[in-house]
Enzyme design. Structure first.
Site, short mmCIF file in Angstrom:
data_model
loop_
_atom_site.label_atom_id
_atom_site.label_comp_id
_atom_site.label_asym_id
_atom_site.label_seq_id
_atom_site.Cartn_x
_atom_site.Cartn_y
_atom_site.Cartn_z
N GLU A 157 -0.10 39.74 -41.70
CA GLU A 157 0.59 41.02 -41.87
C GLU A 157 0.03 41.67 -43.10
O GLU A 157 -0.22 40.99 -44.11
CB GLU A 157 2.09 40.79 -42.09
CG GLU A 157 2.83 40.46 -40.82
CD GLU A 157 4.03 39.57 -41.09
OE1 GLU A 157 4.40 39.38 -42.27
OE2 GLU A 157 4.58 39.05 -40.11
N TYR A 209 -10.37 42.53 -42.92
CA TYR A 209 -9.90 41.71 -41.82
C TYR A 209 -10.62 42.10 -40.51
O TYR A 209 -10.97 41.23 -39.71
CB TYR A 209 -8.38 41.83 -41.66
CG TYR A 209 -7.61 41.34 -42.87
CD1 TYR A 209 -8.04 40.23 -43.59
CD2 TYR A 209 -6.44 41.98 -43.30
CE1 TYR A 209 -7.34 39.77 -44.70
CE2 TYR A 209 -5.74 41.53 -44.41
CZ TYR A 209 -6.20 40.43 -45.10
OH TYR A 209 -5.51 39.97 -46.21
N MET A 213 -4.15 36.74 -49.83
CA MET A 213 -5.45 36.54 -50.47
C MET A 213 -5.67 37.66 -51.46
O MET A 213 -5.08 38.74 -51.34
CB MET A 213 -6.59 36.45 -49.45
CG MET A 213 -6.99 37.73 -48.78
SD MET A 213 -8.48 37.47 -47.75
CE MET A 213 -9.75 37.26 -49.01
N ALA A 214 -6.49 37.42 -52.45
CA ALA A 214 -6.82 38.47 -53.42
C ALA A 214 -8.08 38.09 -54.18
O ALA A 214 -8.40 36.92 -54.34
CB ALA A 214 -5.67 38.68 -54.41
N ILE A 215 -8.76 39.12 -54.63
CA ILE A 215 -9.92 38.99 -55.51
C ILE A 215 -9.59 39.77 -56.78
O ILE A 215 -9.03 40.86 -56.71
CB ILE A 215 -11.20 39.58 -54.83
CG1 ILE A 215 -11.54 38.83 -53.53
CG2 ILE A 215 -12.37 39.58 -55.79
CD1 ILE A 215 -12.03 37.40 -53.70
C1 LIG Z 1 -8.76 43.08 -49.86
C2 LIG Z 1 -9.64 42.32 -50.87
C3 LIG Z 1 -9.30 40.84 -50.83
C4 LIG Z 1 -11.13 42.50 -50.46
O1 LIG Z 1 -11.93 41.69 -51.30
P1 LIG Z 1 -13.38 42.17 -51.78
O2 LIG Z 1 -14.07 41.02 -52.38
O3 LIG Z 1 -13.25 43.39 -52.57
O4 LIG Z 1 -14.04 42.53 -50.36
P2 LIG Z 1 -15.58 42.42 -49.98
O5 LIG Z 1 -16.41 42.98 -51.09
O6 LIG Z 1 -15.87 41.04 -49.52
O7 LIG Z 1 -15.68 43.42 -48.76
C5 LIG Z 1 -15.62 42.96 -47.42
C6 LIG Z 1 -15.27 44.14 -46.52
O8 LIG Z 1 -13.97 44.61 -46.83
C7 LIG Z 1 -13.93 46.02 -46.70
N1 LIG Z 1 -13.62 46.62 -47.99
C8 LIG Z 1 -13.61 46.00 -49.19
N2 LIG Z 1 -13.22 46.87 -50.16
C9 LIG Z 1 -13.00 48.05 -49.54
C10 LIG Z 1 -12.57 49.31 -49.98
N3 LIG Z 1 -12.28 49.55 -51.27
N4 LIG Z 1 -12.42 50.30 -49.07
C11 LIG Z 1 -12.70 50.08 -47.76
N5 LIG Z 1 -13.11 48.89 -47.28
C12 LIG Z 1 -13.25 47.88 -48.16
C13 LIG Z 1 -15.28 46.44 -46.17
O9 LIG Z 1 -15.24 46.40 -44.76
C14 LIG Z 1 -16.17 45.33 -46.68
O10 LIG Z 1 -17.31 45.13 -45.91
P3 LIG Z 1 -18.68 45.94 -46.26
O11 LIG Z 1 -18.99 45.62 -47.68
O12 LIG Z 1 -19.66 45.38 -45.28
O13 LIG Z 1 -18.37 47.38 -46.07
C15 LIG Z 1 -9.48 42.91 -52.30
O14 LIG Z 1 -9.67 44.31 -52.24
C16 LIG Z 1 -8.15 42.60 -52.93
O15 LIG Z 1 -7.98 41.56 -53.57
N6 LIG Z 1 -7.19 43.53 -52.81
C17 LIG Z 1 -5.88 43.35 -53.45
C18 LIG Z 1 -5.06 42.26 -52.81
C19 LIG Z 1 -4.89 42.48 -51.34
O16 LIG Z 1 -4.73 43.60 -50.89
N7 LIG Z 1 -4.90 41.38 -50.57
C20 LIG Z 1 -4.79 41.44 -49.13
C21 LIG Z 1 -3.40 41.56 -48.67
S1 LIG Z 1 -2.48 40.09 -48.98
#
Ligand SMILES: CC(C)(COP(=O)(O)OP(=O)(O)OC[C@H]1O[C@@H](n2cnc3c(N)ncnc32)[C@H](O)[C@@H]1OP(=O)(O)O)[C@@H](O)C(=O)NCCC(=O)NCCS
Length: 153
Positions: free
Chosen positions: A99, A111, A66-68
């Site tokens: 994983e 997660y 997944m990714a944003i």
């Molecule tokens: C991991 C990912 C999908 C999170 O998406 P996001 O939209 O930024 O996350 P959200 O804003 O919904 O945050 C949800 C929770 O994630 C955690 N989180 C998100 N970004 C974080 C950061 N930079 N540091 C620590 N925790 C974080 C927090 O627990 C957060 O909850 P909170 O806002 O109540 O504290 C995004 O960072 C991403 O695309 N990363 C690159 C790709 C990746 O690593 N994918 C997963 C592995 S395949």
């Protein structure tokens, strides 16, 4: 808006993937995931800004990827997308596995917020940009816990 991924989304999804991964999935892999897996996208202002790919297997499921979009991270979209995608699983899984790179603290925190917990480590599993290897953390979400929570209410 959160909806099923379509073939016409693949180019944009692959673009997001390239922005966030050192070893990105190819467009072909995303094309295959449209038909083979449960693939979901999230839109913001009519543009796809994230995706989530789940693989149902018997009475379980694997979260494959997944990714944003980096420009849209940190606004709750990843959490919404993940919760929605899990809710949509048609096989009603008992548990969901994933994983994740040990260094990916943002994903691990997401997660954990969604109810996954760490169960194991796979040593030297992921290749790194510098040619070395990184551990994978294996996480599981027990979906029956959700039912347990419901019955407590
Ligand atoms: C991991 C990912 C999908 C999170 O998406 P996001 O939209 O930024 O996350 P959200 O804003 O919904 O945050 C949800 C929770 O994630 C955690 N989180 C998100 N970004 C974080 C950061 N930079 N540091 C620590 N925790 C974080 C927090 O627990 C957060 O909850 P909170 O806002 O109540 O504290 C995004 O960072 C991403 O695309 N990363 C690159 C790709 C990746 O690593 N994918 C997963 C592995 S395949």
């Amino acid at each position: 808006m959160i909806r099923k991924m379509q073939m016409s989304d693949v180019q944009r999804v692959a673009e997001i993937e390239r922005l966030v991964q050192t070893h990105p999935w190819t467009s072909k892999q995303f094309e295959e995931s449209v038909s083979s897996y449960q693939s979901t996208v999230i839109e913001y202002q009519s543009q796809v800004v994230g995706f989530c790919i789940l693989q149902p297997v018997l009475d379980e499921a694997n979260l494959l990827l997944m990714a944003i979009d980096p420009k849209m991270q940190g606004q709750g979209l990843g959490y919404k997308l993940l919760e929605y995608s899990i809710e949509q699983l048609k096989n009603n899984p008992v548990q969901i596995f994933l994983e994740v790179r040990e260094s990916n603290l943002a994903a691990i925190a997401l997660y954990e917020k969604s109810g996954f917990h760490q169960i194991d480590v796979r040593r030297n599993y992921y290749p790194k940009a510098d040619g070395s290897k990184e551990n994978a953390i294996i996480m599981v979400k027990s979906c029956s816990d959700d039912f347990a929570q419901l019955f407590k209410m």
